[in-house]
Design an enzyme around this catalytic site. Structure first.
Site, short mmCIF file in Angstrom:
data_model
loop_
_atom_site.label_atom_id
_atom_site.label_comp_id
_atom_site.label_asym_id
_atom_site.label_seq_id
_atom_site.Cartn_x
_atom_site.Cartn_y
_atom_site.Cartn_z
N ASN A 149 -5.47 -9.25 -7.99
CA ASN A 149 -5.02 -10.22 -6.70
C ASN A 149 -6.60 -11.49 -6.86
OD1 ASN A 149 -5.64 -7.55 -7.19
ND2 ASN A 149 -7.37 -8.22 -5.31
N GLN A 156 0.97 -9.12 -6.99
CA GLN A 156 0.54 -10.30 -6.44
C GLN A 156 1.90 -10.80 -7.67
OE1 GLN A 156 -1.57 -12.14 -4.52
NE2 GLN A 156 -2.45 -10.34 -4.00
N THR A 187 0.88 -1.03 0.15
CA THR A 187 -0.05 -0.37 -0.14
C THR A 187 0.69 1.14 0.05
OG1 THR A 187 -1.65 -1.06 0.89
CG2 THR A 187 -1.93 0.93 0.78
N THR A 204 13.11 4.99 10.86
CA THR A 204 13.96 4.00 10.78
C THR A 204 13.48 2.86 10.36
OG1 THR A 204 14.84 5.30 12.81
CG2 THR A 204 15.16 2.94 13.00
N CYS A 263 -18.06 -7.27 1.53
CA CYS A 263 -18.69 -7.26 2.68
C CYS A 263 -19.17 -5.76 3.10
CB CYS A 263 -18.37 -8.62 2.98
SG CYS A 263 -19.99 -9.23 3.88
N GLY A 308 5.74 -8.08 0.71
CA GLY A 308 6.54 -9.53 1.47
C GLY A 308 5.73 -10.06 1.56
N1 PLP Z 1 -1.96 -4.76 -4.59
C1 PLP Z 1 -1.88 -5.50 -4.51
C2 PLP Z 1 -2.55 -6.58 -6.59
C3 PLP Z 1 -2.61 -6.70 -3.83
O1 PLP Z 1 -2.76 -7.97 -3.58
C4 PLP Z 1 -2.66 -5.80 -2.08
C5 PLP Z 1 -2.45 -6.82 -0.75
O2 PLP Z 1 -3.47 -7.91 -0.97
C6 PLP Z 1 -1.99 -4.78 -2.03
C7 PLP Z 1 -1.41 -3.74 -3.53
C8 PLP Z 1 -1.35 -4.47 -0.66
O3 PLP Z 1 0.21 -4.97 -0.23
P1 PLP Z 1 0.00 -4.79 1.13
O4 PLP Z 1 -0.99 -5.62 2.03
O5 PLP Z 1 1.18 -4.76 2.18
O6 PLP Z 1 -0.19 -3.05 1.97
#
Ligand code: PLP
Length: 414
Positions: free
Chosen positions: A161, A189, A83, A247, A334, A210
């Site tokens: 995803n 993904q 994110t 950090t 949901c 990660g």
């Molecule tokens: N982008 C995609 C395609 C994802 O599937 C996800 C998590 O499901 C994210 C971004 C967000 O990643 P994170 O959970 O590491 O913030």
């Protein structure tokens, strides 16, 4: 989606929700432990405690560089996850080119892209969401028409995803570069599941996370091609070459590095994982009437299967699967008590009677053939039993002669 049913969390349960998150590999935990217990220095400190950690962070940067085939290790910026990497990419591209006011992305991105784009739209940006065609592919003609000198950024996910569908980011990035436009891909993904050589593409920025590849949650990375314009999202300290203040989460960075190394070395195993996924799909398609694979018409990640069961809402099927010791997830969102097909399923235009019944099975290197056999042995009976009790199904079946697997009512592909 909340379930009131008892959930088996230990012993014997089969985990097929690896696109949501993965188990941290024991080797990764082992690599991280010293950085909690003994090597706890701050990598910015000018003493031996700091030096050791700073060297470990450097090693991790090289391991992530190798995973995605980047040209240089300083192109990797560690973040708190996918994110933040996505938000940083958007911020960097828009703030460094304030005169450009147009963003192009797709209707099927993760909310980590769609939500900030919506915010930028409210701030006056023109945001274009590329649609998918009937086969689930991005409308490339529309894309070619849209990319122009007013465009600040194109952001297209490498793999979806929910369906695992791969998008032609290499081709799309080349067009963006030819028109002088920055290209970002959310590869959260895709990283670790398909081979990558980002240096050889025209991709300027790439996000990864990660916890999708057997490293811990809360760590990720942004690839930033050398020479790209940049504005940090988090300002303050000089960490990450002044590109991300705060950090460093050294243990998690070490874990991500080790996980990236393992994923790079074990890419060849993905064919076997794809084989298990294909066996799951083929057997279920042959044994469950009125069931389809969503997004099956194009290239997909080897670990993902989005199956949709007609007239069987996922909020009915998933708790029963969970009770049977199988953890999967739905393609439904949901919200306020109502279950609506996700934005991805809606964008794919799959029939409404199927869209609410979409269930995503996502495998990992820890998934065994025995796990898949158990799903194959369990699922057809569960589906039949639940449908038998469903008024909608019985009514539809009476009208259309449904109920036998592999017959005319059998749908495959999206
Ligand atoms: N982008 C995609 C395609 C994802 O599937 C996800 C998590 O499901 C994210 C971004 C967000 O990643 P994170 O959970 O590491 O913030």
């Amino acid at each position: 989606m909340a379930s009131t049913e008892e959930s088996p969390t230990t012993g014997g349960a089969i985990y097929l929700d690896n696109n949501a998150t993965t188990r941290v590999a024991p080797e990764v935990v082992e690599a991280m432990l010293p950085f909690f217990l003994d090597q706890y220095g701050n990598p910015s400190s000018q003493h031996s405690f700091g030096d050791i950690v700073s060297q470990a962070v450097k090693t991790a940067r090289r391991q992530v560089q190798r995973l995605i085939g980047a040209g240089a290790e300083d192109e990797i910026i560690f973040t708190s996850g996918g994110t933040e990497a996505d938000a940083t990419a958007l911020h960097a591209a828009l703030r460094s080119q304030p005169e450009r006011r147009k963003i192009i992305t797709t209707a099927v991105e993760h909310p980590a892209i769609l939500a900030p784009c919506e915010q930028y739209r409210k701030e006056g940006y023109e945001v274009h969401l590329l649609a998918l065609d009937g086969s689930g592919q991005i409308d490339l003609d529309a894309y070619r028409r849209l990319v122009d000198e007013r465009t600040a950024l194109v952001s297209v996910m490498w793999a979806n995803n929910e369906t695992g569908r791969l998008f032609p980011v290499t081709e799309m990035a080349a067009l963006a570069r030819a028109r002088g436009v920055v290209f970002h891909t959310d590869a959260v993904q895709a990283a670790g599941k398909i081979p990558m050589a980002v240096e050889e593409t025209a991709i300027d920025m790439l996000s990864l996370s990660g916890h999708k590849l057997h490293a811990p949650k809360g760590i990720g990375a942004l690839y930033l091609r050398r020479g790209s314009r940049f504005r940090p999202l988090l300002r303050g300290g000089r960490q990450e070459n002044g590109r991300r203040a705060g950090t460093e989460n050294a243990p998690a960075i070490v874990g991500l590095g080790r996980a990236a190394e393992m994923a790079t070395d074990r890419l060849a195993e993905l064919a076997a994982m794809g084989g298990l996924r294909d066996r799951l799909e083929q057997t279920l398609l042959a044994n469950v009437p009125n069931c389809m694979v969503v997004g099956a018409e194009g290239a997909r990640l080897p670990n993902t299967s989005a199956l949709a069961f007609e007239h069987l809402p996922s909020e009915v099927l998933l708790p029963r699967l969970n009770r049977a010791g199988i953890a999967a997830s739905s393609g439904a969102a949901c919200s306020s008590g109502s279950v609506e097909p996700s934005h991805v399923l809606r964008a794919l235009g799959i029939p409404p009677s199927y869209a609410r019944g979409a269930v995503r099975f996502s495998l990992s290197r820890y998934t065994t053939a025995a796990d898949i056999e158990r799903v194959i042995a369990t699922l057809p009976g569960l589906v039949a039993e639940l449908r038998e009790r469903s008024f909608v199904w019985r009514e539809a079946a009476d009208g259309q002669g449904m109920g036998s697997a592999g017959g005319d009512g059998h749908v495959s592909g999206s």
